[in-house]
Design an enzyme around this catalytic site. Structure first.
Site, PDB file in Angstrom:
ATOM      1  N   LYS A  10       0.834  -1.202   0.000  1.00 51.57           N
ATOM      2  CA  LYS A  10       0.000   0.000   0.000  1.00 51.57           C
ATOM      3  C   LYS A  10       0.865   1.246   0.000  1.00 51.57           C
ATOM      4  O   LYS A  10       0.615   2.203  -0.748  1.00 51.57           O
ATOM      5  CB  LYS A  10      -0.921   0.021   1.227  1.00 51.57           C
ATOM      6  CG  LYS A  10      -1.828   1.246   1.284  1.00 51.57           C
ATOM      7  CD  LYS A  10      -2.584   1.347   2.595  1.00 51.57           C
ATOM      8  CE  LYS A  10      -1.696   1.817   3.721  1.00 51.57           C
ATOM      9  NZ  LYS A  10      -2.445   2.195   4.944  1.00 51.57           N
ATOM     10  N   ARG A  15       2.751   6.053  -2.970  1.00 56.96           N
ATOM     11  CA  ARG A  15       3.845   6.943  -3.371  1.00 56.96           C
ATOM     12  C   ARG A  15       4.036   6.910  -4.881  1.00 56.96           C
ATOM     13  O   ARG A  15       4.267   7.944  -5.515  1.00 56.96           O
ATOM     14  CB  ARG A  15       5.142   6.525  -2.651  1.00 56.96           C
ATOM     15  CG  ARG A  15       5.166   6.908  -1.167  1.00 56.96           C
ATOM     16  CD  ARG A  15       6.186   6.083  -0.399  1.00 56.96           C
ATOM     17  NE  ARG A  15       6.307   6.539   0.984  1.00 56.96           N
ATOM     18  CZ  ARG A  15       5.427   6.256   1.945  1.00 56.96           C
ATOM     19  NH1 ARG A  15       4.331   5.561   1.667  1.00 56.96           N
ATOM     20  NH2 ARG A  15       5.623   6.701   3.185  1.00 56.96           N
ATOM     21  N   ASP A 297       3.273  -0.335  12.498  1.00 57.02           N
ATOM     22  CA  ASP A 297       2.097  -0.961  11.885  1.00 57.02           C
ATOM     23  C   ASP A 297       2.016  -2.449  12.196  1.00 57.02           C
ATOM     24  O   ASP A 297       0.950  -3.057  12.060  1.00 57.02           O
ATOM     25  CB  ASP A 297       2.101  -0.753  10.369  1.00 57.02           C
ATOM     26  CG  ASP A 297       1.468   0.568   9.961  1.00 57.02           C
ATOM     27  OD1 ASP A 297       0.870   1.244  10.825  1.00 57.02           O
ATOM     28  OD2 ASP A 297       1.559   0.933   8.773  1.00 57.02           O
ATOM     29  N   LYS A 324      -3.958   6.105  14.556  1.00 57.19           N
ATOM     30  CA  LYS A 324      -4.123   5.389  13.294  1.00 57.19           C
ATOM     31  C   LYS A 324      -5.623   5.293  12.992  1.00 57.19           C
ATOM     32  O   LYS A 324      -6.410   6.146  13.416  1.00 57.19           O
ATOM     33  CB  LYS A 324      -3.473   4.011  13.392  1.00 57.19           C
ATOM     34  CG  LYS A 324      -1.959   4.063  13.590  1.00 57.19           C
ATOM     35  CD  LYS A 324      -1.238   4.469  12.327  1.00 57.19           C
ATOM     36  CE  LYS A 324       0.256   4.337  12.454  1.00 57.19           C
ATOM     37  NZ  LYS A 324       0.965   4.621  11.186  1.00 57.19           N
TER      38      LYS A 324
END
Length: 411
Positions: A10, A15, A297, A324
Site C-alpha cells: 500500500k 507513493r 504498523d 491510526k
C-alpha cells in the site's frame, strides 16, 4: 513449506501514484495493490484531471508536471490517510481550487503539522471544520519553495508528502525535522523519488530537495511487508509450519520486513534471501521487550501472538499507533482482555502477559483492517473468535479471509 503471494505494498503504491501523476510522461505501475485505499487514491487522481488507466496487473498514469488538469474538483479520500495527506500536497503545486473530504474515521485523524507546513510555504489552505482535520480547501497557485521546520512525530506521512512536493516547487525545499516516527517509511520515499529522477540530500535531520521535477518510468510494486506480517506470525506460532513470501527479501524497500527480526528474537527460524523471506516455527515463542517505533504498523501483529509466548511481551515507543485508523494500543488491550489475557498499557507502550485465550469472543475491530488481520492469527489457537466488522480488511487486502483460510488449511 507454503508459498504465499502477498498483494502489492500500500505504501509503495500510494507513493508511486503521486510520483507518476507528477512526472513528465506516462508511468506504468506493475502489480499495484488493488484495495479500497489505492482505488480511492486513483479515483482522486481522476477527479483532479489525471488520466489513469487500470488493467488487471498494471496501472498507467499520464503525468502532469504542471498540476491537475481540472481547475476545480471535489475529492473524497475515503478512509485513506495517504490519499488524504498526499493529494492536497500534490495539488498545491498546480493552479485551481480543490476541496477534499474524507470518511468520519479519517476526519478524526490529524493533519495539522502538514497543514501548518504548507501554509508556511504560502499555500492557501483552509479547513472546513476542526482545524488540522478534514475537510479542507486548497486554493493552489504553485509553490515557490524555501525552508521549513516540521514535527513528524505523529506520522512520517507529513514528511513524505512534503519531500515528494519538493521537486515540483520553483526553488526546491529544505525541510528540518524536529521529531520523526516510522523513519523507514521515509527511506522508502527517498528511494522512490530518486528512481523517478529527483535529487535529495540529507544532513542530519535536514532534507534538501532540488526543483528537478520527475521522469516517468515503469515501476514494479513489491509485496506489502505489513500484510506479510500476519502470515509470518502464523508460521512462527504454529509448530511445524513455515511460510515463504517471494519478492520480499534483502532488497526490499519496506522497513516493516523488520518484523521478522522480532520473530527471530522470539525463537522463530528466519531466512532472508534476494528472492524472498521464509519464517519457520521452532515450537517456541519467547517473551521480550521491543521498541517498535520504526515498525509500528506491525505492533498489533505482535500483540496478537504475545499471549502464547513463555514470558511477558512489552512493546515500547508506539504512541503514534493511537492516531491510526483507531487507537490501536487500546484496541489491542481491549480485545486481549476480552480473551482473558492480562494486559497493561501506558501512553506509548503495552505489556501482554502469557495466558491461554478463551473463546468464544467477538473482536471489536473499530473499523481497523489491522485489528482484524492480527486477531485472525490469535484465532488459530482460540476457537470461536469472530469479528464485528470482518469486511474492513477491504482497505488493504480485500481477499484476506479467503487467502488466510487457505494458508491455514494447507498441510
Amino acid at each position: 513449506m507454503t508459498v504465499i503471494d502477498i498483494p502489492g505494498s500500500k505504501s509503495v503504491t500510494a507513493r508511486a501514484l503521486f510520483l507518476a501523476a507528477a512526472a513528465q510522461g506516462t508511468t506504468t505501475l506493475l502489480r499495484p495493490l488493488v484495495s479500497d485505499d489505492t482505488e480511492g487514491f486513483a479515483e482522486g487522481l481522476g477527479s483532479l484531471g489525471y488520466a489513469v488507466r487500470r488493467e488487471s496487473d498494471a496501472w498507467h498514469i499520464e503525468g502532469r508536471p504542471a498540476g491537475p488538469g481540472a481547475d476545480t474538483a471535489d475529492v473524497y479520500c475515503r478512509d485513506g490517510a495517504t490519499t488524504a495527506r498526499f493529494l492536497p500536497t500534490l495539488v498545491a503545486a498546480g493552479h485551481g481550487t480543490y476541496r477534499f473530504d474524507a470518511s468520519p474515521q479519517m476526519r478524526r485523524r490529524p493533519l495539522g503539522p502538514l497543514s501548518t507546513a504548507l501554509r508556511t510555504l504560502g499555500v492557501d489552505l483552509r479547513h472546513g471544520g476542526k482545524d488540522g482535520h478534514h475537510p479542507l480547501d486548497v486554493h493552489a497557485h504553485g509553490v515557490k519553495g524555501g525552508a521549513l521546520t516540521l514535527d513528524a512525530g505523529q506520522s512520517s506521512q507529513y514528511l513524505t508528502a512534503l519531500l515528494m512536493l519538493g521537486p515540483l516547487t520553483a526553488e526546491g525545499l529544505d525541510i528540518t525535522v524536529t521529531d520523526l516516527v516510522s523513519e523507514p517509511y521515509v527511506e522508502i520515499t527517498l528511494a522512490m523519488m530518486r528512481s523517478f529522477g529527483a535529487e535529495v540530500t540529507q544532513e542530519g535531520r535536514t532534507y534538501r530537495v532540488a526543483p528537478t521535477g520527475y521522469r516517468a518510468r515503469t515501476y514494479g510494486i513489491e509485496p506489502d511487508a505489513s500484510t506479510a506480517s500476519y502470515f509470518f506470525a502464523a508460521a512462527a506460532l504454529e509448530p511445524g509450519r513455515s511460510v515463504t513470501v517471494p519478492g520480499l527479501g534483502t532488497g526490499a524497500l519496506q522497513g516493516d520486513l523488520g518484523f521478522v527480526d522480532v520473530l527471530r528474537r522470539m525463537g522463530a527460524d528466519v531466512e532472508i534471501t534476494d528472492a524472498g523471506t521464509t519464517v519457520r516455527s521452532t515450537g517456541t515463542l519467547r517473551g521480550l521487550t521491543v521498541n517498535m517505533r520504526d515498525i509500528s504498523d506491525t505492533m498489533p501483529t505482535l500483540a496478537a501472538i504475545a499471549p502464547f509466548a513463555d514470558g511477558p511481551v512489552r512493546i515500547e515507543d508506539v504512541a503514534n499507533t493511537r492516531v491510526k485508523e483507531c487507537d490501536r494500543l487500546d484496541a489491542c488491550a481491549e480485545n486481549l482482555r476480552r480473551l482473558g489475557i492480562t494486559v497493561e498499557t501506558g501512553p506509548d507502550w503495552i505489556e501482554i502477559h502469557p495466558g491461554t485465550p478463551t473463546g468464544p469472543a467477538e473482536i471489536a475491530t473499530h473499523g481497523d483492517h489491522r485489528i482484524v488481520m492480527s486477531f485472525a492469527v490469535t484465532a488459530l489457537r482460540t476457537p470461536g473468535i469472530t469479528f464485528d466488522d470482518p469486511g474492513c480488511v477491504k482497505k488493504t487486502f480485500p481477499d484476506f479471509h479467503r487467502v488466510f483460510d487457505a494458508f491455514v488449511h494447507t498441510p
